[in-house]
Write a protein that holds these residues in place. Structure first.
Motif: not given
Ligand SMILES: *Cc1c(COP(=O)(O)O)cnc(C)c1O
Length: 353
Positions: A69-94
């Motif tokens: 959750i902290a990844t999103a919260n850190a963006v929200v604290y500044t007033g900016a908007k987190p825009v989401l992207v799905d993960s990849e199966k290969r590495t589980w990362n963005i």
């Protein structure tokens, strides 16, 4: 204990004192970065990073939906908007291939997460960021010492953030650090960390700063942990390889990824429980708990979190959702012995038959 005692004896127990600079130097050098700015936590390091880049209201920052959750919260604290992207199966990362479609004229940065200690495929990510003039922040809270193409994570983009919470690769009790090769950004981060106290004129403030300082006591522990970090990383990798070799033939289990270009530090030893396994993920977790084996389910995606789901209505991130349903973290700590790993696997095998 020696360093903490030295710290207490010196009387410098708050946020001035020599251990802070020593820790910043040792850890940033370890990451291949020129500068380190130690903070009170990984979360405050992330917020400081976004604020240091001048990102705020009206801006967008791209992050993976599958993260803590902290990844999103850190963006929200500044007033900016987190825009989401799905993960990849290969590495589980963005999924770097899915970022471009989310870029708008308001997109300022991408904050990638090296999930469970496995680095993001940074080459294509950095190329994309350059093409679109985006800043890159690494949330490396789970990935101290992880490598992308033999380069340690943290200083591959503009700013990298680490956590030293008790269960991370190294700990200071609570703590974090921002690392960078950019002197101006390091300077700005130090200023904002300390209430933006003007350096020439006392009690004079040109920015809204924070108190995100670390204490000398915590930094003393950090300096000591740096003497052991190589051994900690080696232990995590050795344990992961042992788990892999014991679990590789168990039907219905997907082992954790390690791409050709990656060195994972296996912050968590994580597996996926597929539908071909004899029971579901939650049932397996209950079964293991009865056998005295504590486990953790994977993160819930950001777009499913009660606090954020209203903002992402109708958005779908199928890989993130699958990971969240199927994933389980097995015991992963540094102190785990061979016999304990064998016991965990024995329990999983007995559940599978
Ligand atoms: C642990 C973690 C954080 C937050 O670190 P704290 O020190 O607990 O504030 C941020 N991001 C990720 C991905 C984490 O795993």
């Amino acid at each position: 204990m020696q360093y903490v005692t030295d710290c207490l004896n010196s009387g410098w127990i708050s946020s001035k004192g020599e251990f802070i600079q020593r820790f910043e130097e040792k850890f940033s050098r370890y990451c291949g970065a020129r500068y380190g700015v130690a903070t009170s936590s990984g979360t405050t390091a992330l917020h400081l990073a976004v604020a240091t880049l001048g990102i705020g209201l009206g801006d967008e920052v791209i992050i993976p939906s599958f993260t803590m959750i902290a990844t999103a919260n850190a963006v929200v604290y500044t007033g900016a908007k987190p825009v989401l992207v799905d993960s990849e199966k290969r590495t589980w990362n963005i999924n770097v291939d899915k970022i471009e479609e989310k870029i708008t004229k308001n997109t300022k940065a991408v904050m990638v997460v090296h999930t469970y200690g496995h680095p993001v495929n940074m080459g294509p990510l950095l190329d994309l960021a350059e093409d679109h003039n985006l800043l890159v922040i690494e949330d490396a809270a789970e990935a101290h010492g992880a490598e992308y193409n033999a380069k340690r994570v943290g200083a591959l983009g503009e700013l990298g953030c680490f956590s030293f919470y008790a269960n991370k690769i190294i700990t200071t009790g609570e703590g974090g650090m921002l690392v960078t090769n950019n002197e101006d950004l390091a300077d700005k981060a130090k200023l904002l960390r300390d209430q933006a106290f003007d350096r020439e004129k006392r009690f004079w403030h040109r920015y809204i700063g924070f108190n995100y300082r670390i204490t000398n006591l915590q930094a003393a522990i950090g300096v000591a942990q740096m003497e052991k970090i190589d051994a900690f990383v080696e232990t995590r990798r050795r344990n992961a390889h042992l788990y892999n070799s014991l679990l590789k033939d168990v039907n219905g289990i997907t082992l954790p990824p390690e791409a050709k270009w990656a060195k994972s530090v296996y912050w968590m030893y994580s597996i996926l429980i597929e539908s071909s396994f004899s029971m579901g993920r939650d049932k397996l977790m209950e079964y293991l708990a009865r056998k005295g084996v504590e486990t953790r389910n994977f993160f819930y995606p950001i777009h499913k979190q009660p606090v954020y789901s209203g903002r992402y209505k109708g958005e779908k991130y199928p890989v993130a959702e699958q990971l969240s349903c199927k994933g389980v973290n097995l015991p992963s700590g540094n102190t785990l012995g061979k016999g304990q790993i064998e016991y965990v696997v024995e329990c999983i095998v007995s559940a599978s038959t």
